[in-house]
Scaffold this motif. Sequence first.
Motif, short mmCIF file in Angstrom:
data_model
loop_
_atom_site.label_atom_id
_atom_site.label_comp_id
_atom_site.label_asym_id
_atom_site.label_seq_id
_atom_site.Cartn_x
_atom_site.Cartn_y
_atom_site.Cartn_z
N SER A 22 0.87 -1.18 0.00
CA SER A 22 0.00 0.00 0.00
C SER A 22 0.90 1.22 0.00
O SER A 22 2.10 1.13 -0.30
CB SER A 22 -0.90 0.01 1.24
OG SER A 22 -0.14 0.29 2.41
N MET A 47 -3.56 -2.58 -3.47
CA MET A 47 -4.09 -1.23 -3.48
C MET A 47 -3.41 -0.38 -4.55
O MET A 47 -2.18 -0.19 -4.52
CB MET A 47 -3.93 -0.60 -2.10
CG MET A 47 -4.50 -1.48 -0.99
SD MET A 47 -4.49 -0.73 0.65
CE MET A 47 -5.98 0.23 0.57
N TYR A 81 -0.82 5.80 -3.94
CA TYR A 81 -0.79 4.34 -4.06
C TYR A 81 0.11 3.96 -5.23
O TYR A 81 0.51 4.81 -6.04
CB TYR A 81 -2.19 3.78 -4.31
CG TYR A 81 -3.10 3.74 -3.11
CD1 TYR A 81 -2.65 3.27 -1.88
CD2 TYR A 81 -4.43 4.15 -3.21
CE1 TYR A 81 -3.49 3.21 -0.78
CE2 TYR A 81 -5.28 4.10 -2.11
CZ TYR A 81 -4.81 3.62 -0.90
OH TYR A 81 -5.64 3.57 0.19
N TYR A 311 -4.91 -5.69 7.63
CA TYR A 311 -4.05 -4.69 7.00
C TYR A 311 -2.83 -4.47 7.88
O TYR A 311 -2.98 -3.97 8.99
CB TYR A 311 -4.82 -3.38 6.86
CG TYR A 311 -4.05 -2.27 6.19
CD1 TYR A 311 -4.22 -2.01 4.84
CD2 TYR A 311 -3.15 -1.48 6.90
CE1 TYR A 311 -3.53 -0.98 4.22
CE2 TYR A 311 -2.44 -0.46 6.28
CZ TYR A 311 -2.65 -0.22 4.94
OH TYR A 311 -1.95 0.80 4.33
N GLN A 312 -1.63 -4.87 7.46
CA GLN A 312 -1.27 -5.58 6.27
C GLN A 312 -0.09 -6.49 6.64
O GLN A 312 0.29 -6.57 7.80
CB GLN A 312 -0.91 -4.61 5.17
CG GLN A 312 0.30 -3.72 5.43
CD GLN A 312 0.55 -2.77 4.26
OE1 GLN A 312 0.12 -2.97 3.14
NE2 GLN A 312 1.30 -1.73 4.53
#
Length: 482
Positions: A22, A47, A81, A311-312
Amino acid sequence: MSEIKKIHMGPAKCAVDLGDGSERGEYVNQDYILNKLGRPHRAVSLMYCYYPLDETWPARARNAFKDKEITFQWDYPYDDYFTYKGGIGGTTDDEPFTCMRDVRRHGQDVILTMTIDPNVTDEHLEQIGKELSTFGRMQLRINHEATGNWFSFTKRATYQQVADFYIHAREVIKKFAPNVQTILCIGGVEHPEKGGEIEMEKEFADAVRATDIWSVDKYMALHWGWPFDVADEGGNSFGRSKVADTYNLTKLSEKRYRELCGGVKKPMVMSEFNADGDVTGPYEQAEMVKEFCDMLKNDKDQGWFNGFTFYQFRDRGRLGLEIEDPNNADCGIEQPVMQTYKEIIHDEYFYPEMKSEGDAQFPVKLRWGGSEDAEGIEIPLHFEKNPTFCEITFEDEDADLNLMMEINGKWFYKAPHAKTIDFMSAFFEKPLESEADMTLKIFAPPASGENVNDGSEDWMLNTYSTITKMPNIRIRFAPILK
């Protein structure tokens, strides 16, 4: 060892998915994650963002605007991202497709989060649909946390336009990729004392009705000021909640979604879930995650919740099972929540259901529909005691198979180039204390990570592989003396 059986892998009572990469961490390959955690996930969440109308696209925001003064993670002109390298004029030889193939080869479905400029034309959405059509039963989370104000798409459109774009985008994409289910991730119920409505209910009610899957993101503790300040006493860039409050708000959100749909039930998930170690420290982080999962297991009202995404895996802050080593981004430093999480995902409640479906014989055809619908085989094995050697070797005609295998509760991956897989690590953490019978389970996800359009009616949903003969399974119970 000759009485092989057909076996079906179905959904767990509660699915577990894992975020991998991410704005806060890099993608970690699935071989490493599988070896660390001992089992594949239902799905892996990736992501990305898509702002192709911007002049600096497709450079990542932190690189495109490295001279811009930033004091908050989402202060860039578009979201920081990884950038979606597909789309009009793009390529499928880059991210996220390379990661998606890695995820699917390892027996997991893909959850693709995409923040998308709501001003893109239908041609862009059509191209995205075409590019996702080969990735099986994947899920697409479009413009998540849509009732917030931090992502760039909320600064380029009104909230009503964001909601309308969600409905339209899913319709266009699904015309070309009916294999894709879409996730609507919004604020849900945040203030039950104000009538129990979801955040911005007027704007998003139609989106709630249109979507395939409902979702909220819930952090029981979060340092949203990361990485620009430190969460410490007297600060205002972080917060934490009671575990029970997080649980109850999630449950109230599902209830309200259902009411907005006239009582119709849809899958309810938590697309981002954790407690931030920046706030709680490493020990309470693990305790809070366990407490939430215990509440799920012990809730007498079963069936309202379908899964969560942790996450994550590896994080540059303290939201990971590992913290990224500041000296070497390829290394992770395991946190106490890692062991807690391993215990959770190996619990029967969070484990995929396995059902025997009668006798089988070689050659045997295996079907891969996804991590919640796959047909494999199980081979019975007898162990006199804890083994010294345990391995499997495939003959030349089967050596190019792509397989996921499970024995003694631990999963192993066999890539097409591998012929022999050593199973002994399945007995390191769980050694046999006496004689035992168990089965070796074998499934066959697509070797390329994609489904091939071979003209069959079900090509978007299913792939097929054939094991021609019994592999050689070598089990020994003593070391070689001479």
